[in-house]
Write a protein that holds these residues in place. Sequence first.
Motif, PDB file in Angstrom:
ATOM      1  N   UNK A  17      29.106  41.029  42.389  1.00  0.00           N
ATOM      2  CA  UNK A  17      30.178  41.128  43.496  1.00  0.00           C
ATOM      3  C   UNK A  17      31.350  40.200  43.181  1.00  0.00           C
ATOM      4  N   UNK A  60      28.223  43.667  33.113  1.00  0.00           N
ATOM      5  CA  UNK A  60      26.505  43.715  34.281  1.00  0.00           C
ATOM      6  C   UNK A  60      25.770  42.346  33.506  1.00  0.00           C
ATOM      7  N   UNK A  61      25.791  41.514  34.592  1.00  0.00           N
ATOM      8  CA  UNK A  61      24.491  40.236  34.549  1.00  0.00           C
ATOM      9  C   UNK A  61      23.373  40.812  35.513  1.00  0.00           C
ATOM     10  N   UNK A  62      22.638  40.693  34.350  1.00  0.00           N
ATOM     11  CA  UNK A  62      21.136  40.929  35.559  1.00  0.00           C
ATOM     12  C   UNK A  62      21.069  39.442  36.688  1.00  0.00           C
ATOM     13  N   UNK A  63      21.220  40.259  37.982  1.00  0.00           N
ATOM     14  CA  UNK A  63      21.182  39.529  39.081  1.00  0.00           C
ATOM     15  C   UNK A  63      19.636  38.693  39.226  1.00  0.00           C
ATOM     16  N   UNK A  64      18.917  39.888  39.073  1.00  0.00           N
ATOM     17  CA  UNK A  64      17.508  39.303  38.789  1.00  0.00           C
ATOM     18  C   UNK A  64      17.332  38.219  37.984  1.00  0.00           C
ATOM     19  N   UNK A  85      35.204  46.903  40.421  1.00  0.00           N
ATOM     20  CA  UNK A  85      34.651  46.215  39.439  1.00  0.00           C
ATOM     21  C   UNK A  85      35.465  46.541  37.977  1.00  0.00           C
ATOM     22  N   UNK A  89      32.202  43.392  51.982  1.00  0.00           N
ATOM     23  CA  UNK A  89      30.989  44.085  50.801  1.00  0.00           C
ATOM     24  C   UNK A  89      29.606  43.422  50.414  1.00  0.00           C
ATOM     25  N   UNK A  90      29.858  41.508  50.965  1.00  0.00           N
ATOM     26  CA  UNK A  90      28.752  40.788  50.569  1.00  0.00           C
ATOM     27  C   UNK A  90      29.093  39.741  52.455  1.00  0.00           C
ATOM     28  N   UNK A 148      31.041  47.497  50.931  1.00  0.00           N
ATOM     29  CA  UNK A 148      31.262  47.454  49.337  1.00  0.00           C
ATOM     30  C   UNK A 148      32.192  49.126  48.056  1.00  0.00           C
ATOM     31  N   UNK A 205      27.128  37.269  39.016  1.00  0.00           N
ATOM     32  CA  UNK A 205      27.927  38.547  38.469  1.00  0.00           C
ATOM     33  C   UNK A 205      27.358  39.431  40.234  1.00  0.00           C
TER      34      UNK A 205
END
Lengths: 435, 248
Positions: A434, A8-12, A2, A378-379, A311, A432
């Motif tokens: 990835x 950074x975004x809180x994915x939760x 990155x 990575x995803x 990743x 966010x």
Amino acid sequence: MKTEATEPVDKSGAQRPGLLRTLEIDTRLLGMIGAFVILSLAFNLITDGRFLTPRNIFNLTIQTVSVAIMATGMVFVIVTRNIDLSVGSLLATCSAVMAMTQTQILPNMLGLGLDHPATAPIAIVVGILTGTLIGGFQGWLIGYLTIPAFIVTLGGLLVWRNVAWYMTKGQTIGPLDSNFMIFGGTNGTIGAGASWIIGALAVAAALYGLWAARRAKLAHGFAVKPLWAELVMAAIMSGAILGFVATLNAYEVPVRRLKRLFEARGETMPEGFTAAYGLPISVLVLIAVAVAMTLIARRTRFGRYVFATGGNPDAAELSGINTRWLTVKVFALMGALTAISAVVASARLTYHSNDIGTLDELRVIAAAVIGGTALSGGFGTIYGAILGALIMQSLQSGMAMVGVDAPLQNIVVGAVLVLAVLVDIIYRRKTGDGA
Amino acid sequence: MSTPLVEMRDISVSFGGVKAVDHVSVDLFPGEVVGLLGHNGAGKSTLIKVLSGAYQADAGEIFINGEQARITNPRDARGYNIETIYQTLALADNLDASSNLFLGRELVTPLGLIDESAMEAEARRIMARLNPNFQKFSSPVSALSGGQRQSVAIARAVYFNARILIMDEPTAALGPQETRMVADLIMQLKSEGIGIFLISHDIHDVMQLCDRASVMKNGKLVGTVAIGDVTDDDLLSMIILGKNPKAA
Ligand SMILES: Nc1ncnc2c1ncn2[C@@H]1O[C@H](COP(=O)(O)OP(=O)(O)O)[C@@H](O)[C@H]1O
Ligand SMILES: [Mg+2]
């Protein structure tokens, strides 16, 4: 990696505790299912209800199997930042090897004829070994000799297609062993009763899975979903499984075909007799592959290392992971799955032909990518790739059914692939998740 | 004195024509913190990467507890209980904290499957000790702040009972509070008898935390001094001028 500038975004997503969040449903999965449902309904509308008949769903399912099996392997390949352009050609080589094994090598060398009970198993084992070895060899060239995967498998695309041609002298080989052909779809179905039993077992397994996961979380004192959310999930999963079985069971074997089956056994068909196809064996193979690959991805060290390497390859290496050997294993697995697809594809045709699997590499890569596998590594998910294969096949079959011209079909499929990746990039940027 | 925990003798590493490390010898005793100082490009990271198995030396020998060690990859280093916190954080961004913590050494169930909940429970346990504010156990580490990521990297080194710890500029990306947390941790690990190589640019940190300091310049060792015998200015002049005050 990155850029430092991205916040950074809180994915939760702590600020939106909505229904989806409570149910812990993956929004990407939901998006794909939504796209698939809209697509199916649209085709159904245009074709006056011919698209969503049990018969068409049955056909769609068996047409998807071969690409879907390979797509699960392609997820690992792409997650580790590689690509495999050779799968369509490797499928042809595996198909040729298996066809020659059952029609020439076994009869001539061991005296086992076509339809001998050992013929099909031996041919399949030989085919899977061939795929695994060739895949592993390509993986070795990539991992240890550091030739880019793109080049190795681009070479493989030419090499394996023509190895198959050379071996068979360009001839079509068939008919194949009758036990072998049960993997082809229509020629091998398990009937309504057995399908219900499998459906019930699948429901039981899904419920057990939910329960075991909840119990493990509770045992460690982690937060769990409310019980009602758990029950809603259980209801959705059971409904989907049983609905699928019910749909396939609703597709009945045509009366003429049934008559022939009875005549072949020297009996006469009772008046008013009906029988459903039920689940095709090829679909059971796909389900087994899907379960195994999901387990490998999520619960084994190998799978964990695949994602870690994708990743951050340096981090993986510094953590003591042998990333070269991992590359060999990933490509060997891809080869084994390609061989399984070769069984399904040649059994469905009932013969080996020179052009079997042509352009499959593109379908497989497209399925994985439409299913959310990131080319930057990575995803990716196994269920996503299978859904991607199903979406691609539906698009293709639906357009054919509507009567769209062949060139236009391919133009649409190509455009959809590019569009799907764009949507995916936007989705990842928003969550966010990835890049 | 007792046998050194680590002895690196006459280590040389070149990249093409560049002699990144040129006949350098350093050592480390149990419960000791040795600072590695020098300008950017002096060869500090390269030297410790030889010890952590990321690079291989062209020449030189490594002794662990007085016995010659063969370290050809990071797995070998882990076998000697050498743990490293790299300058560029060696984390897989797409995985969550506990997956990173256990990367390469996952906890498994009796069937050999990864035991996710056991790993998360262990991760929570160690993070409660290192960084009690840490809560983001289910997010990928790409969603963590620099300090949170650093605590994951440190937890990884500490969790597996390192005896030799290498920290390459562990506080470079951190705020003052997190820097203090790392300093406290270093003192705690030192008191447990762990030997630590600490690469730092901050002379103040080095004077406060280290027992000895080895200074490098242009790949060569300028000298190794006991912190008690030198002032900030002595260290600075070693770094800048490349002169050993003792040798002068
Ligand atoms: N992987 C590499 N390839 C080529 N040159 C390198 C590599 N790693 C380090 N170097 C060179 O080696 C020298 C020492 O670098 P490094 O050990 O990173 O210094 P420090 O950590 O003291 O800042 C520098 O000149 C750097 O450019
Ligand atoms: Mg450095």
